[in-house]
Design an enzyme around this catalytic site. Structure first.
Site, PDB file in Angstrom:
ATOM      1  N   SER A 251      53.469  16.883 -92.908  1.00 54.14           N
ATOM      2  CA  SER A 251      54.269  18.091 -92.738  1.00 54.14           C
ATOM      3  C   SER A 251      54.299  18.448 -91.260  1.00 54.14           C
ATOM      4  O   SER A 251      53.519  17.919 -90.458  1.00 54.14           O
ATOM      5  CB  SER A 251      53.656  19.236 -93.565  1.00 54.14           C
ATOM      6  OG  SER A 251      54.406  20.423 -93.443  1.00 54.14           O
ATOM      7  N   CYS A 252      55.208  19.349 -90.884  1.00 54.44           N
ATOM      8  CA  CYS A 252      55.290  19.801 -89.489  1.00 54.44           C
ATOM      9  C   CYS A 252      56.102  21.086 -89.460  1.00 54.44           C
ATOM     10  O   CYS A 252      56.002  21.911 -90.360  1.00 54.44           O
ATOM     11  CB  CYS A 252      55.897  18.720 -88.600  1.00 54.44           C
ATOM     12  SG  CYS A 252      57.571  18.235 -89.055  1.00 54.44           S
ATOM     13  N   GLY A 253      56.941  21.268 -88.445  1.00 60.52           N
ATOM     14  CA  GLY A 253      57.759  22.462 -88.373  1.00 60.52           C
ATOM     15  C   GLY A 253      59.016  22.358 -89.217  1.00 60.52           C
ATOM     16  O   GLY A 253      59.347  23.261 -89.977  1.00 60.52           O
ATOM     17  N   GLY A 255      60.124  18.850 -90.466  1.00 57.60           N
ATOM     18  CA  GLY A 255      60.244  17.510 -91.015  1.00 57.60           C
ATOM     19  C   GLY A 255      60.540  16.413 -90.019  1.00 57.60           C
ATOM     20  O   GLY A 255      60.828  15.287 -90.423  1.00 57.60           O
ATOM     21  N   TRP A 280      57.144  23.549 -92.512  1.00 59.87           N
ATOM     22  CA  TRP A 280      56.782  24.949 -92.292  1.00 59.87           C
ATOM     23  C   TRP A 280      57.997  25.875 -92.257  1.00 59.87           C
ATOM     24  O   TRP A 280      57.888  27.064 -92.569  1.00 59.87           O
ATOM     25  CB  TRP A 280      55.965  25.112 -91.013  1.00 59.87           C
ATOM     26  CG  TRP A 280      55.350  26.480 -90.950  1.00 59.87           C
ATOM     27  CD1 TRP A 280      55.695  27.510 -90.126  1.00 59.87           C
ATOM     28  CD2 TRP A 280      54.302  26.973 -91.796  1.00 59.87           C
ATOM     29  NE1 TRP A 280      54.926  28.616 -90.406  1.00 59.87           N
ATOM     30  CE2 TRP A 280      54.065  28.311 -91.428  1.00 59.87           C
ATOM     31  CE3 TRP A 280      53.548  26.412 -92.829  1.00 59.87           C
ATOM     32  CZ2 TRP A 280      53.101  29.101 -92.049  1.00 59.87           C
ATOM     33  CZ3 TRP A 280      52.587  27.193 -93.453  1.00 59.87           C
ATOM     34  CH2 TRP A 280      52.371  28.513 -93.063  1.00 59.87           C
TER      35      TRP A 280
END
Length: 294
Positions: A251-253, A255, A280
């Protein structure tokens, strides 16, 4: 045949056309008739860079430009979500990318958004796709040829088989957060992960998915934005508490950098990784989902 190290880990070639290739490899194969090169550059709004304009000014010979914001699901309010299969097929055919092609993806940051495009191809069942290690900056730093000419494109049929196990939605991630498996690994910086810095997108809460681990994507890269050797990659994940024998959701901000973690896991021979597409941007906007800090 996969070669195994003394420690029992699979050894990956420095040039692997299914994950990562060097500038030397690309230069040697530049004239191959079934090679297709894609510029998948994407930048955050704060960087004030125009990827299309930069491509038009200078790109690796024969490269075609792919806008990850455009090749996305236009029905979603979230940024650059995975497109419908039909849209992916249409865009690839318009770029002359199809069955039997070896694809190499690069970006203008070194190794950033190209990994997202690599993962998208993998999601669509295409395995002969690699990221250019170090990207356009390394290519140009070595004095290699660039051009400003549009490529000659010929339509090519492409067959797609969506690999549903490679992508997770918010319901699946919420279940993983509650149960503790698969492991959720967040690629954002430590201050953002801990909730000590505000999110760059307005309206998002600060923090992380409860139970998630943090592996900042930059910790997987060398100073020149090439990816670290496999032993170093393994050490970064293990030091963050990631059990590489168990499934992982990256996961990240939004994708994009999560795919760098996915690429690194693939380099390590980890065959049980998936990506949370909403990341996120989705989780942080839902007030009924719990957020952890610290």
């Amino acid at each position: 045949m996969v070669t195994i190290s003394e420690k029992g880990y699979p050894l990956v070639s420095a040039d692997d056309p299914k994950t990562l290739v060097s500038t030397d490899w690309l230069a040697a194969h530049l004239s191959d008739p079934d090679l297709r090169i894609l510029d998948g550059s994407f930048y955050l709004p704060t960087e004030d860079r125009d990827p299309r304009a930069e491509y038009d000014a200078a790109h690796i010979p024969g490269a075609r430009f792919v806008d990850i914001n455009e090749i996305s699901d236009a029905r979603s309010e979230l940024p650059h979500m995975v497109p419908p299969v039909e849209k992916f097929i249409s865009r690839m055919r318009s770029l002359g990318v199809g069955d039997g092609h070896q694809v190499v993806v690069y970006d203008g940051a070194g190794l950033f958004s190209a990994a997202r495009l690599w993962w998208l191809f993998k999601l669509m069942g295409k395995s002969d796709v690699a990221v250019l290690d170090g990207g356009l900056p390394k290519w140009q730093a070595e004095g290699r040829e660039v051009e400003d000419l549009p490529p000659v494109i010929r339509d090519r049929h492409i067959t797609v088989q969506r690999q549903a196990h490679l992508i997770k939605d918010v319901t699946q991630v919420a279940a993983a957060s509650k149960i503790g498996t698969p492991q959720i690994v967040d690629a954002r910086s430590a201050p953002r992960f801990r909730g000590e810095e505000p999110e760059p997108r307005a309206g998002l809460r600060a923090g992380h998915i409860p139970g998630a681990l943090n592996v900042h994507y930059k910790s997987l890269l060398n100073d020149d934005s090439t990816m670290k050797e496999t032993d170093a990659l393994r050490a970064v994940f293990e030091e963050a508490g990631v059990d590489l024998k168990k499934p992982v959701i990256t996961s990240c901000g939004s994708g994009v950098t999560a795919a760098i973690l996915s690429l690194a896991l693939e380099r390590l021979g980890h065959g049980q990784h998936s990506l949370y597409d909403g990341s996120w941007t989705e989780w942080g906007s839902y007030g009924d989902l719990k957020v952890a800090t610290g």
